[in-house]
Structure formats: structure tokens, C-alpha cells
Write a protein that holds these residues in place. Structure first.
Motif, PDB file in Angstrom:
ATOM      1  N   VAL A   1      -3.995   5.667  -1.046  1.00  0.00           N
ATOM      2  CA  VAL A   1      -3.755   4.299  -1.499  1.00  0.00           C
ATOM      3  C   VAL A   1      -4.994   3.759  -2.210  1.00  0.00           C
ATOM      4  CG1 VAL A   1      -3.242   1.943  -0.738  1.00  0.00           C
ATOM      5  CG2 VAL A   1      -2.037   3.879   0.294  1.00  0.00           C
ATOM      6  N   VAL A   2      -6.158   4.016  -1.648  1.00  0.00           N
ATOM      7  CA  VAL A   2      -7.434   3.690  -2.287  1.00  0.00           C
ATOM      8  C   VAL A   2      -8.331   4.915  -2.202  1.00  0.00           C
ATOM      9  CG1 VAL A   2      -7.368   1.208  -1.808  1.00  0.00           C
ATOM     10  CG2 VAL A   2      -8.432   2.738  -0.168  1.00  0.00           C
ATOM     11  N   ALA A   3      -9.241   5.053  -3.135  1.00  0.00           N
ATOM     12  CA  ALA A   3     -10.184   6.172  -3.113  1.00  0.00           C
ATOM     13  C   ALA A   3     -11.300   5.871  -2.114  1.00  0.00           C
ATOM     14  CB  ALA A   3     -10.773   6.377  -4.505  1.00  0.00           C
ATOM     15  N   MET A   4     -11.929   6.922  -1.583  1.00  0.00           N
ATOM     16  CA  MET A   4     -13.013   6.721  -0.620  1.00  0.00           C
ATOM     17  C   MET A   4     -14.167   5.957  -1.266  1.00  0.00           C
ATOM     18  SD  MET A   4     -14.023   6.817   2.409  1.00  0.00           S
ATOM     19  CE  MET A   4     -12.970   7.888   3.355  1.00  0.00           C
ATOM     20  N   GLY A   5     -14.395   6.164  -2.558  1.00  0.00           N
ATOM     21  CA  GLY A   5     -15.430   5.403  -3.252  1.00  0.00           C
ATOM     22  C   GLY A   5     -15.154   3.910  -3.210  1.00  0.00           C
ATOM     23  N   ARG A   6     -13.881   3.543  -3.324  1.00  0.00           N
ATOM     24  CA  ARG A   6     -13.489   2.130  -3.241  1.00  0.00           C
ATOM     25  C   ARG A   6     -13.693   1.604  -1.826  1.00  0.00           C
ATOM     26  NH1 ARG A   6     -13.138  -2.711  -5.369  1.00  0.00           N
ATOM     27  NH2 ARG A   6     -11.174  -3.775  -5.023  1.00  0.00           N
ATOM     28  N   VAL A   7     -13.403   2.422  -0.826  1.00  0.00           N
ATOM     29  CA  VAL A   7     -13.631   2.032   0.569  1.00  0.00           C
ATOM     30  C   VAL A   7     -15.116   1.726   0.769  1.00  0.00           C
ATOM     31  CG1 VAL A   7     -13.563   2.813   2.978  1.00  0.00           C
ATOM     32  CG2 VAL A   7     -11.662   3.344   1.430  1.00  0.00           C
ATOM     33  N   GLN A   8     -15.972   2.601   0.252  1.00  0.00           N
ATOM     34  CA  GLN A   8     -17.416   2.392   0.379  1.00  0.00           C
ATOM     35  C   GLN A   8     -17.864   1.144  -0.365  1.00  0.00           C
ATOM     36  OE1 GLN A   8     -18.621   6.205  -1.123  1.00  0.00           O
ATOM     37  NE2 GLN A   8     -18.356   7.211   0.870  1.00  0.00           N
ATOM     38  N   GLN A   9     -17.282   0.903  -1.529  1.00  0.00           N
ATOM     39  CA  GLN A   9     -17.615  -0.296  -2.299  1.00  0.00           C
ATOM     40  C   GLN A   9     -17.219  -1.557  -1.527  1.00  0.00           C
ATOM     41  OE1 GLN A   9     -15.506  -0.639  -6.002  1.00  0.00           O
ATOM     42  NE2 GLN A   9     -16.266  -2.697  -6.408  1.00  0.00           N
ATOM     43  N   LEU A  10     -16.014  -1.572  -0.970  1.00  0.00           N
ATOM     44  CA  LEU A  10     -15.558  -2.732  -0.207  1.00  0.00           C
ATOM     45  C   LEU A  10     -16.433  -2.962   1.022  1.00  0.00           C
ATOM     46  CD1 LEU A  10     -11.694  -2.240  -0.490  1.00  0.00           C
ATOM     47  CD2 LEU A  10     -13.098  -3.955  -1.653  1.00  0.00           C
ATOM     48  N   ALA A  11     -16.889  -1.879   1.654  1.00  0.00           N
ATOM     49  CA  ALA A  11     -17.784  -2.023   2.802  1.00  0.00           C
ATOM     50  C   ALA A  11     -19.099  -2.678   2.376  1.00  0.00           C
ATOM     51  CB  ALA A  11     -18.041  -0.657   3.440  1.00  0.00           C
ATOM     52  N   ARG A  12     -19.655  -2.247   1.236  1.00  0.00           N
ATOM     53  CA  ARG A  12     -20.904  -2.849   0.733  1.00  0.00           C
ATOM     54  C   ARG A  12     -20.726  -4.322   0.397  1.00  0.00           C
ATOM     55  NH1 ARG A  12     -21.018   1.992  -2.155  1.00  0.00           N
ATOM     56  NH2 ARG A  12     -20.299   0.936  -4.042  1.00  0.00           N
ATOM     57  N   GLU A  13     -19.534  -4.662  -0.126  1.00  0.00           N
ATOM     58  CA  GLU A  13     -19.268  -6.040  -0.540  1.00  0.00           C
ATOM     59  C   GLU A  13     -18.766  -6.921   0.599  1.00  0.00           C
ATOM     60  OE1 GLU A  13     -16.501  -5.580  -3.744  1.00  0.00           O
ATOM     61  OE2 GLU A  13     -18.029  -4.798  -5.123  1.00  0.00           O
ATOM     62  N   GLY A  14     -18.547  -6.322   1.765  1.00  0.00           N
ATOM     63  CA  GLY A  14     -18.058  -7.092   2.906  1.00  0.00           C
ATOM     64  C   GLY A  14     -16.611  -7.542   2.756  1.00  0.00           C
ATOM     65  N   LYS A  15     -15.821  -6.811   1.984  1.00  0.00           N
ATOM     66  CA  LYS A  15     -14.419  -7.151   1.761  1.00  0.00           C
ATOM     67  C   LYS A  15     -13.516  -6.231   2.574  1.00  0.00           C
ATOM     68  CE  LYS A  15     -15.235  -8.898  -2.890  1.00  0.00           C
ATOM     69  NZ  LYS A  15     -14.929  -8.720  -4.316  1.00  0.00           N
ATOM     70  N   GLN A  16     -12.255  -6.632   2.719  1.00  0.00           N
ATOM     71  CA  GLN A  16     -11.280  -5.877   3.499  1.00  0.00           C
ATOM     72  C   GLN A  16     -10.490  -4.903   2.619  1.00  0.00           C
ATOM     73  OE1 GLN A  16     -10.798  -6.257   7.035  1.00  0.00           O
ATOM     74  NE2 GLN A  16     -12.801  -7.144   6.611  1.00  0.00           N
ATOM     75  N   LEU A  17      -9.987  -3.862   3.246  1.00  0.00           N
ATOM     76  CA  LEU A  17      -9.080  -2.921   2.582  1.00  0.00           C
ATOM     77  C   LEU A  17      -7.692  -3.537   2.480  1.00  0.00           C
ATOM     78  CD1 LEU A  17      -9.946   0.321   4.570  1.00  0.00           C
ATOM     79  CD2 LEU A  17     -10.417  -0.079   2.158  1.00  0.00           C
ATOM     80  N   PRO A  18      -6.889  -3.068   1.527  1.00  0.00           N
ATOM     81  CA  PRO A  18      -5.494  -3.519   1.530  1.00  0.00           C
ATOM     82  C   PRO A  18      -4.779  -2.974   2.763  1.00  0.00           C
ATOM     83  CG  PRO A  18      -5.873  -1.898  -0.216  1.00  0.00           C
ATOM     84  CD  PRO A  18      -7.190  -2.179   0.429  1.00  0.00           C
ATOM     85  N   PRO A  19      -3.722  -3.640   3.205  1.00  0.00           N
ATOM     86  CA  PRO A  19      -2.972  -3.140   4.371  1.00  0.00           C
ATOM     87  C   PRO A  19      -2.424  -1.740   4.120  1.00  0.00           C
ATOM     88  CG  PRO A  19      -2.252  -5.346   3.740  1.00  0.00           C
ATOM     89  CD  PRO A  19      -3.177  -4.866   2.665  1.00  0.00           C
ATOM     90  N   ASN A  20      -2.344  -0.964   5.192  1.00  0.00           N
ATOM     91  CA  ASN A  20      -1.785   0.397   5.153  1.00  0.00           C
ATOM     92  C   ASN A  20      -2.499   1.323   4.182  1.00  0.00           C
ATOM     93  OD1 ASN A  20       0.278  -0.282   7.046  1.00  0.00           O
ATOM     94  ND2 ASN A  20       1.368  -1.292   5.381  1.00  0.00           N
ATOM     95  N   ALA A  21      -3.816   1.173   4.067  1.00  0.00           N
ATOM     96  CA  ALA A  21      -4.605   2.042   3.195  1.00  0.00           C
ATOM     97  C   ALA A  21      -5.418   3.054   3.990  1.00  0.00           C
ATOM     98  CB  ALA A  21      -5.538   1.214   2.308  1.00  0.00           C
ATOM     99  N   ALA A  22      -5.725   2.738   5.251  1.00  0.00           N
ATOM    100  CA  ALA A  22      -6.580   3.627   6.045  1.00  0.00           C
ATOM    101  C   ALA A  22      -6.304   3.446   7.535  1.00  0.00           C
ATOM    102  CB  ALA A  22      -8.049   3.328   5.754  1.00  0.00           C
ATOM    103  N   VAL A  23      -6.741   4.438   8.292  1.00  0.00           N
ATOM    104  CA  VAL A  23      -6.680   4.358   9.753  1.00  0.00           C
ATOM    105  C   VAL A  23      -8.067   4.634  10.312  1.00  0.00           C
ATOM    106  CG1 VAL A  23      -4.234   4.981   9.936  1.00  0.00           C
ATOM    107  CG2 VAL A  23      -5.961   6.772   9.972  1.00  0.00           C
ATOM    108  N   ASP A  24      -8.286   4.154  11.529  1.00  0.00           N
ATOM    109  CA  ASP A  24      -9.577   4.377  12.168  1.00  0.00           C
ATOM    110  C   ASP A  24      -9.602   5.743  12.851  1.00  0.00           C
ATOM    111  OD1 ASP A  24      -8.151   4.060  14.551  1.00  0.00           O
ATOM    112  OD2 ASP A  24      -8.912   2.034  14.916  1.00  0.00           O
ATOM    113  N   GLU A  25     -10.646   5.999  13.614  1.00  0.00           N
ATOM    114  CA  GLU A  25     -10.823   7.310  14.261  1.00  0.00           C
ATOM    115  C   GLU A  25      -9.704   7.650  15.231  1.00  0.00           C
ATOM    116  OE1 GLU A  25     -14.253   8.906  17.049  1.00  0.00           O
ATOM    117  OE2 GLU A  25     -14.919   8.649  14.975  1.00  0.00           O
ATOM    118  N   SER A  26      -9.082   6.623  15.833  1.00  0.00           N
ATOM    119  CA  SER A  26      -7.993   6.873  16.786  1.00  0.00           C
ATOM    120  C   SER A  26      -6.619   6.869  16.121  1.00  0.00           C
ATOM    121  CB  SER A  26      -8.038   5.833  17.914  1.00  0.00           C
ATOM    122  OG  SER A  26      -7.818   4.538  17.391  1.00  0.00           O
ATOM    123  N   GLY A  27      -6.596   6.725  14.793  1.00  0.00           N
ATOM    124  CA  GLY A  27      -5.332   6.771  14.066  1.00  0.00           C
ATOM    125  C   GLY A  27      -4.637   5.433  13.943  1.00  0.00           C
TER     126      GLY A  27
END
Length: 100
Positions: free
Chosen positions: A8-34
Motif C-alpha cells: 500500500v505504501v513503500a517502506m521509504g514512505r513509512v520512514q519518511q512519515l516516521a521522520r515527519e511525525g505523521k501517521q500511515l494510511p489505514p490498512n497499510a502496515a501491521v506491527d510485530e504481532s500482526g
């Protein structure tokens, strides 16, 4: 050649959003526990894409398939030569010029 993330989003975008303090779109990723997460700092795995990217990929596959639909795999070719001779497989090459 097509180069895009199959998530849904590229990992580079995930890293960019983390740097910018922004949230991912819904249903784009799961955490370590799924569990689904919108927190890019907790995103461990990315969800496969669909929506417009999935439609675009499916459309291109249909177009390419229409051009090469009459081709058969090398092992089931239409040539009447002996199976010991090597013949090339039917090929289709296409170049897209986006600015056109």
C-alpha cells in the motif's frame, strides 16, 4: 521496466512519515504481532496493494496478454521440427513513453 512498491505504501514512505511525525494510511502496515497500525515507528510488515495500483497492474497485464495471447510456450510450440532443436520462445517487448 516497472518499478513500484507492491505494498500500500513503500517502506521509504513509512520512514519518511516516521521522520515527519505523521501517521500511515489505514490498512497499510501491521506491527510485530500482526496487528494493524498507523504508527510508522511500529510498522514491521507492509500490507500488499490493491486499489489503483492493483487496477493499473491488472490493466497492463490484460493489454500485454492481448498482444501475445496467440503465443505458446517453447515446449508446446507450433514448429514441426524435432524436439532436439532449440528454437526461441515467442517474445513481446514493449516500451512505454509516459510523457507521450
Amino acid at each position: 521496466m516497472i518499478d513500484w512498491a507492491t505494498s500500500v505504501v513503500a517502506m521509504g514512505r513509512v520512514q519518511q512519515l516516521a521522520r515527519e511525525g505523521k501517521q500511515l494510511p489505514p490498512n497499510a502496515a501491521v506491527d510485530e504481532s500482526g496487528q494493524p497500525t498507523t504508527d510508522p515507528t511500529k510498522a514491521k510488515y507492509l500490507i500488499p496493494f490493491g486499489a489503483h495500483k492493483g487496477y493499473g497492474l491488472a490493466l497492463m497485464n490484460e493489454i500485454v496478454g492481448a498482444f501475445i495471447g496467440g503465443s505458446l510456450p517453447t515446449l508446446r510450440n507450433r514448429w514441426t521440427k524435432l524436439a532436439t532443436t532449440r528454437e526461441p520462445a515467442p517474445s513481446f517487448f514493449q516500451v512505454w513513453k509516459p510523457e507521450a
